[in-house]
Structure formats: C-alpha cells, structure tokens
Design an enzyme around this catalytic site. Sequence first.
Site, mmCIF file in Angstrom:
data_model
loop_
_atom_site.group_PDB
_atom_site.id
_atom_site.type_symbol
_atom_site.label_atom_id
_atom_site.label_comp_id
_atom_site.label_asym_id
_atom_site.label_seq_id
_atom_site.Cartn_x
_atom_site.Cartn_y
_atom_site.Cartn_z
ATOM 1 N N HIS A 69 -30.053 -21.823 -107.599
ATOM 2 C CA HIS A 69 -31.460 -22.032 -107.977
ATOM 3 C C HIS A 69 -32.285 -22.115 -106.693
ATOM 4 C CE1 HIS A 69 -34.640 -23.181 -110.742
ATOM 5 N NE2 HIS A 69 -35.040 -24.026 -109.812
ATOM 6 N N ASN A 111 -24.217 -21.545 -110.655
ATOM 7 C CA ASN A 111 -25.522 -20.883 -110.592
ATOM 8 C C ASN A 111 -26.185 -21.259 -109.283
ATOM 9 O OD1 ASN A 111 -27.735 -19.340 -111.542
ATOM 10 N ND2 ASN A 111 -28.778 -21.227 -112.173
ATOM 11 N N SER A 133 -28.782 -9.383 -104.936
ATOM 12 C CA SER A 133 -28.573 -9.558 -103.489
ATOM 13 C C SER A 133 -27.632 -10.734 -103.207
ATOM 14 C CB SER A 133 -29.903 -9.705 -102.747
ATOM 15 O OG SER A 133 -30.509 -10.947 -103.020
HETATM 16 C C1 GRF Z 1 -32.404 -15.776 -106.689
HETATM 17 O O1 GRF Z 1 -33.614 -16.227 -106.167
HETATM 18 C C2 GRF Z 1 -31.662 -16.919 -107.352
HETATM 19 O O2 GRF Z 1 -31.947 -18.150 -106.778
HETATM 20 C C3 GRF Z 1 -32.175 -16.875 -108.750
HETATM 21 O O3 GRF Z 1 -32.389 -15.506 -109.036
HETATM 22 C C4 GRF Z 1 -32.598 -14.790 -107.822
HETATM 23 C C5 GRF Z 1 -31.608 -13.671 -107.813
HETATM 24 O O4 GRF Z 1 -31.819 -12.774 -106.770
HETATM 25 N N1 GRF Z 1 -31.267 -17.542 -109.649
HETATM 26 P P1 GRF Z 1 -30.743 -11.621 -106.517
HETATM 27 O O5 GRF Z 1 -30.634 -10.814 -107.811
HETATM 28 O O6 GRF Z 1 -29.463 -12.275 -106.157
HETATM 29 O O7 GRF Z 1 -31.314 -10.788 -105.413
#
Ligand code: GRF
Length: 199
Positions: A111, A109, A15
């Site tokens: 987080h 990245n 997402s």
């Molecule tokens: C997110 O919560 C991000 O912070 C973490 O992994 C999740 C990924 O969600 N690193 P998506 O695949 O982008 O929906």
Amino acid sequence: MPKLNLAFFASHGGSNMQAIIDACKEGRLDAIPRVVISNNSNAFALERAKKEGIPYYHISSVTHPNPEEFTKAILDILEKHQVDTIVLAGYMKLLPAEVIKKYHNRILNIHPALLPKFGGKGMYGINVHKAVLEAGEKITGVTVHLVNEEYDKGRILAQVEVPVLENDTPETLAERVLQYEHKLYPETLQKIASGEIVL
Ligand code: GRF
C-alpha cells in the site's frame, strides 16, 4: 529454507511485480515466480509475464461470469502451479473469500502510504497521494501487509517512510513512493523466505 512459490495478482502495470521478478533473477530473493493472474486482459503485467516466460492468465467476471466458477478457476490455477504465497501487486479486485481462507496468512499486499493512515475504501492509486497532500503530511511511506477479509487491516509486516516535498503534486509523490515500493516488497519477501519474518 525452501524457496517461496509466488503467484502475482496484478491489474495494471505490474512494476512491483517486475521488481520482485528481478530480485529473484538476481539472487536477492529466494523465490520462484510461478504464475501471474490479471482481471484485466490489457494489463501490462501480462506482457511482462509473457516476456519473462511465466505462465499467465486473464481471469475476470468476463471470462467467468459465475462467481463460483471465478473462484474455482483461481484456486485451480494456484494449485496447478503449486503456489504457497500470493503477492498482490496493484490488483484492483477483492480476492474471493475462499481464496483468502485457503491462503490464510500467505497473501501479501503493498500500500503506498503508512497504514493504518490513508487506507480503506477509495484509498488506492493517486487518491492516496492526493489525500496525503491535502492532509498536509510531511512524511508518507509504504506498507507491506497481510491480506485478510478486511483489506487494508491485515498484520503490518514492513513499513518505510518517504519524505513529502514542498512542491509535490500527487503524481511526483506517487513516483517517489513507487521507488521505495520496488525496494521494500522484495526485501520483505526475502525476510519471509529466510524465516526472519514468520507468517
Ligand atoms: C502501487 O502503488 C501499489 O502500492 C498499489 O498499486 C500500485 C501498483 O503499481 N497497491 P504497479 O502495478 O506495481 O506498477
């Protein structure tokens, strides 16, 4: 300013990747999504790539059992698609050291907490939000950071605070934090594209 040429690494839903692709399409982000790589052949992120017409690859220890070939496959794809910036978007595997070295200061990245708190080993997905609630935090947030050999410890590029509400469960908190992620990731990339953030 030349546009950023992005590679996405995603293991699941993607997402965040979608939010960034949308920002590119809507002219809010001067970047071109070049390629999507997943270690999970069932990742919805690959479906999204297909729908968006972005080249996509499944590269894993199943497709490439030999670690050197795994690394080479990734490096070849990044080169082929002229990638200059790597966006980790829920990628559950460590990138090979050679990739981190070659794209030094060009790997981002996101987080779902305020690093350096709630980072490090085991701190991914719902575990992060559970830990935040167990610690009784009133404020959590989102961090966009550079990736170096020590995963959650690279330079912090942007953070936003997110309130923790009285009745939050890890799931409701994760959902609220994700909405902020979808905003912060494209905005931070645009600051890089415009030169406001220098990597
Ligand atoms: C997110 O919560 C991000 O912070 C973490 O992994 C999740 C990924 O969600 N690193 P998506 O695949 O982008 O929906």
